[in-house]
Write an enzyme that holds these catalytic residues in place. Structure first.
Site, PDB file in Angstrom:
ATOM      1  N   GLY A  39      37.922  46.046  36.178  1.00  9.76           N
ATOM      2  CA  GLY A  39      38.907  45.794  37.225  1.00  9.76           C
ATOM      3  C   GLY A  39      38.181  45.220  38.427  1.00  9.76           C
ATOM      4  N   ILE A  42      36.472  47.445  41.143  1.00 14.01           N
ATOM      5  CA  ILE A  42      35.398  48.240  40.552  1.00 14.01           C
ATOM      6  C   ILE A  42      34.169  47.370  40.328  1.00 14.01           C
ATOM      7  CG2 ILE A  42      34.688  49.477  38.469  1.00 14.01           C
ATOM      8  CD1 ILE A  42      37.541  50.557  38.290  1.00 14.01           C
ATOM      9  N   GLU A  91      43.378  49.007  28.912  1.00 16.71           N
ATOM     10  CA  GLU A  91      42.145  48.529  28.315  1.00 16.71           C
ATOM     11  C   GLU A  91      42.217  47.011  28.218  1.00 16.71           C
ATOM     12  OE1 GLU A  91      40.461  51.377  25.026  1.00 16.71           O
ATOM     13  OE2 GLU A  91      42.630  51.268  24.806  1.00 16.71           O
ATOM     14  N   SER A 223      36.265  29.269  44.683  1.00  8.57           N
ATOM     15  CA  SER A 223      35.260  29.321  43.623  1.00  8.57           C
ATOM     16  C   SER A 223      35.483  28.162  42.654  1.00  8.57           C
ATOM     17  CB  SER A 223      35.319  30.664  42.893  1.00  8.57           C
ATOM     18  OG  SER A 223      36.604  30.921  42.383  1.00  8.57           O
ATOM     19  N   ASP A 255      33.795  38.507  41.013  1.00 15.75           N
ATOM     20  CA  ASP A 255      33.744  39.772  41.755  1.00 15.75           C
ATOM     21  C   ASP A 255      32.351  39.997  42.331  1.00 15.75           C
ATOM     22  OD1 ASP A 255      36.427  40.444  41.069  1.00 15.75           O
ATOM     23  OD2 ASP A 255      35.727  41.110  39.107  1.00 15.75           O
ATOM     24  N   THR A 288      23.946  39.024  32.509  1.00 17.20           N
ATOM     25  CA  THR A 288      23.997  40.436  32.132  1.00 17.20           C
ATOM     26  C   THR A 288      25.108  40.649  31.119  1.00 17.20           C
ATOM     27  OG1 THR A 288      23.257  41.037  34.350  1.00 17.20           O
ATOM     28  CG2 THR A 288      24.242  42.780  33.025  1.00 17.20           C
TER      29      THR A 288
END
Length: 318
Positions: A39, A42, A91, A223, A255, A288
């Site tokens: 999210g 988060i 989910e 962006s 994010d 990552t």
């Protein structure tokens, strides 16, 4: 006191995996899935923590999946203010096609929040904002939450003397009329906001200025994916290039950019220097796996590589 508060109205458990090749109707054997707390807000909070700054994440959570999400957040050491809801936290999942390298993302709508539930979220965010410098709202709104929710949040954050940063899309973005310090649409989202195509830099600058002169936001960051970002102020603008990296996972890069940018602001950096930190954080997240934030050392190395050459001067006026 956390200088940065994030608001995630539609949190998720992010599942990611890969398969040899994505093909319709075939049974595709997948690799062991990875599970991350997800999210928009988060993701922002986790990158803020990776950059060594305090943060508080405000979010609604419910059902068995909500219990899993709380456990994931605890394991990630994310300080949270959780609002309990009756519905089950959603989910979302992504699958990487190993043959082509393309990633397929499947985003579910989330639980329906009652007026009492989303009102408690709004109150909790405002309460947390009183001891913060910046409130960052990122991500979609779940069913049941009115499309002007972020406007209500922006109004109350500005009224409390804090700065509000918004990264959302669709009707939730279009309903924003005033009160933001910065908004971060993609080029596509900005085109949807103004209602016509934005094929080049000039048209994007003009559209961003509409938000600024209309009082919607003081700054607009557009962006541009692999092309970096366009930063627009009232009487200046600048393009900021992306850092070429081998992409392992694209989820959460925007994010991460917002997180780095906001951290830069809290450290007293000017807008373009804060953007450099944002780009470095976004690039680190791209290399990552899953929606993990970029490693602090990777962010630092990427930032150092970007800032060893002089930054371009910003353009003033038109």
């Amino acid at each position: 006191m956390a200088p940065i508060v994030t608001v995630t109205m539609n949190p998720a458990i992010d599942l990611s995996t890969s398969t040899d090749r994505v093909a319709a109707t075939e049974k595709m054997r997948c690799a062991q899935p990875r599970t991350d707390p997800g999210g928009g807000g988060i993701n922002v909070a986790r990158t803020v923590l990776a950059l060594g700054e305090p943060v508080l994440a405000v979010l609604p959570v419910g059902g068995p999946t909500g219990t899993v999400l709380k456990d994931l957040l605890e394991r990630a050491a994310v300080p949270c203010r959780i609002i309990s809801i009756d519905g089950s936290t959603r989910e979302s999942f992504s699958v990487t096609d190993n043959e082509s390298g393309r990633q397929f993302r499947f985003v579910l709508p989330g639980p329906t929040l009652t007026p009492a539930e989303w009102s408690r979220c709004l109150d909790a965010a405002i309460d947390a904002a009183r001891s913060a410098q910046y409130v960052v709202a990122s991500g979609s709104l779940p069913p049941g939450v009115p499309s002007n929710f972020y406007q209500a949040l922006a109004t109350r954050v500005a009224g409390a003397g804090r700065r509000f940063i918004l990264d959302t899309s669709g009707e939730a973005l279009r309903q924003l009329r005033h009160g933001a310090y910065l908004v971060k649409p993609s080029a596509r989202e900005l085109a949807h906001y103004v209602g016509h195509p934005l094929p080049d830099t000039d048209s994007r600058i003009t559209a961003a200025r509409e938000l600024i002169t209309g009082g919607v936001s003081e700054l607009v960051v557009v962006s541009l994916g692999a092309d970096g970002a366009l930063v627009v102020g009232r009487d200046w603008w600048e393009t900021v290039s992306a850092t070429p990296v081998a992409v392992a996972n694209a989820t959460g890069a925007g994010d991460a950019m917002v997180a780095g940018l906001t951290v830069g602001f809290t450290r007293g950096l000017d807008t373009l220097d804060a953007m450099e930190l944002g780009i470095a954080a976004a690039s680190a997240s791209l290399v990552t796996h899953g929606t993990n934030p970029g490693h602090p050392d990777v962010i630092a190395n990427l930032l150092d590589a970007r800032t060893t050459t002089p930054a371009p001067l910003s353009h003033s006026g038109d």
